[in-house]
Design a protein around this motif. Sequence first.
Motif, PDB file in Angstrom:
ATOM      1  N   VAL A  76     -68.143 -19.089  11.866  1.00 46.88           N
ATOM      2  CA  VAL A  76     -67.927 -19.841  13.108  1.00 46.88           C
ATOM      3  C   VAL A  76     -66.997 -19.071  14.042  1.00 46.88           C
ATOM      4  O   VAL A  76     -65.777 -19.214  14.000  1.00 46.88           O
ATOM      5  N   PHE A 111     -62.208 -17.973  20.906  1.00 42.90           N
ATOM      6  CA  PHE A 111     -62.754 -19.216  20.339  1.00 42.90           C
ATOM      7  C   PHE A 111     -62.218 -20.428  21.104  1.00 42.90           C
ATOM      8  O   PHE A 111     -62.955 -21.354  21.433  1.00 42.90           O
ATOM      9  N   THR A 123     -73.525 -20.290  16.447  1.00 37.29           N
ATOM     10  CA  THR A 123     -73.288 -20.303  14.999  1.00 37.29           C
ATOM     11  C   THR A 123     -74.558 -20.726  14.259  1.00 37.29           C
ATOM     12  O   THR A 123     -74.945 -20.133  13.256  1.00 37.29           O
ATOM     13  N   SER A 142     -63.339 -22.079   8.248  1.00 34.86           N
ATOM     14  CA  SER A 142     -62.833 -22.162   9.619  1.00 34.86           C
ATOM     15  C   SER A 142     -61.852 -20.994   9.761  1.00 34.86           C
ATOM     16  O   SER A 142     -61.902 -20.054   8.991  1.00 34.86           O
ATOM     17  N   GLU A 151     -59.152 -26.041  14.888  1.00 32.45           N
ATOM     18  CA  GLU A 151     -59.577 -25.991  13.488  1.00 32.45           C
ATOM     19  C   GLU A 151     -60.509 -27.168  13.172  1.00 32.45           C
ATOM     20  O   GLU A 151     -61.482 -27.025  12.442  1.00 32.45           O
ATOM     21  N   SER A 154     -63.887 -26.308  14.537  1.00 31.29           N
ATOM     22  CA  SER A 154     -64.571 -25.341  13.689  1.00 31.29           C
ATOM     23  C   SER A 154     -65.204 -26.026  12.463  1.00 31.29           C
ATOM     24  O   SER A 154     -66.382 -25.808  12.144  1.00 31.29           O
TER      25      SER A 154
END
Length: 409
Positions: A76, A111, A123, A142, A151, A154
């Motif tokens: 990811v 990100f 992804t 993650s 997080e 993710s």
Amino acid sequence: MRLLIKNIAHIYSANTAEKFGSILDKENAQIIIEDGLIKDIQNNSENINSNDYDRIVDARSGVVLPGFVDAHTHPVFWHTREDEFIMRIQGKSYEEIAEAGGGIRNSVRKFRQADYDSIKLVTKSRIARFAEYGTTTIEAKSGYGLSLVDEMRSLQIINEINAEQPIEMVPTFLGAHEIPDEYRNQREAYLDLLINEMIPAVKEKELAKYCDVFCEQGVFTVDESRRILKAANAYGLKSRIHADELSSFGGAELAGEIKAVSADHLVKISEQGIRALAENNVIPILLPGTTFFLGKNDYAPARKLIQAGCEIALATDFNPGSSATQNMQLIWTISAIKLGLLPQEILWATTIIPARSLGLAERIGSIEPGKQADLIILDIPNLNYLPYFYGMNHVSKTLKKGEIIYERA
Ligand SMILES: [Zn+2]
């Protein structure tokens, strides 16, 4: 739903009743699949009534293996880092690039700027490519968010994609991948965020099965790693550890001490670390594609680990910085040449052992009646040919739960 795979020259699978590296080789066989499970394995000569099947697949005298299980990936991410790859070719080390703000922190910045749907879409298209190369289950970490919100984004993406397509994804929380930019001068505050906010939030939303830490010189110390993993354990998240990749740092010893499920990388593992893994049944997950891609010459001591009694796994470490491949067949070749492993050992290390490391060995990782029909058909004559004829994709079909999810055009 009944499916028959006929004309198989060899079915190879780990022989789980025997020791690491012992395999079953069934020649001239056919496999019957019913409702996603392996129903029976027969001799090819046995009569078939085509009316009994919804579909018959001709393996054309190829090989059938269990689908590969890739137990260490970081899929990811938003932007790719081919610019850093060129810097490394020009002589800068991975550590120097990271020190200057590149590496993982570079991925984190990008990100955070990207929107959820865009990251999810890119992804998801990456995940589909695992099937092309014969991988049917992955562990997915993650670790490019490093804030509570990012997080969670993710892990949410991993969980959503897992539910929307056939490749199984086992989520791991890796908030301790690096200290993010805004906490460089206040490590303790980041540990506090990890332990008191992120881990409880992961648990509350049931977003991950494991917690991982990058235990390494310049990243998280052994003491910090212990605190994070113990806190995660208390919330029911089992431990995996990035250990002893760049220096002999005590990560393997810690993995033994806290009985982690796996210790990963281990290029610089100490003798004591090897004993700690063997004595505590920690699975070493070796990532030789990373050593190769970083242009280094030291590889993890695979043979020593096996001799010490460890059953090893091999994984791609798929990530945008230190191992930009999803091709487990390439890992076969690197493992043979650089780790001195034989094809029958690599078969164990890419199927049943990584399945065990993910708690899935009862259901996947070998070819036996009753197990899930996660299978790959390869147009090769025998097992040795797989790492030998290298850099190629030998997979002609990939099946997940008895469904064909990839078929070469
Ligand atoms: Zn990793």
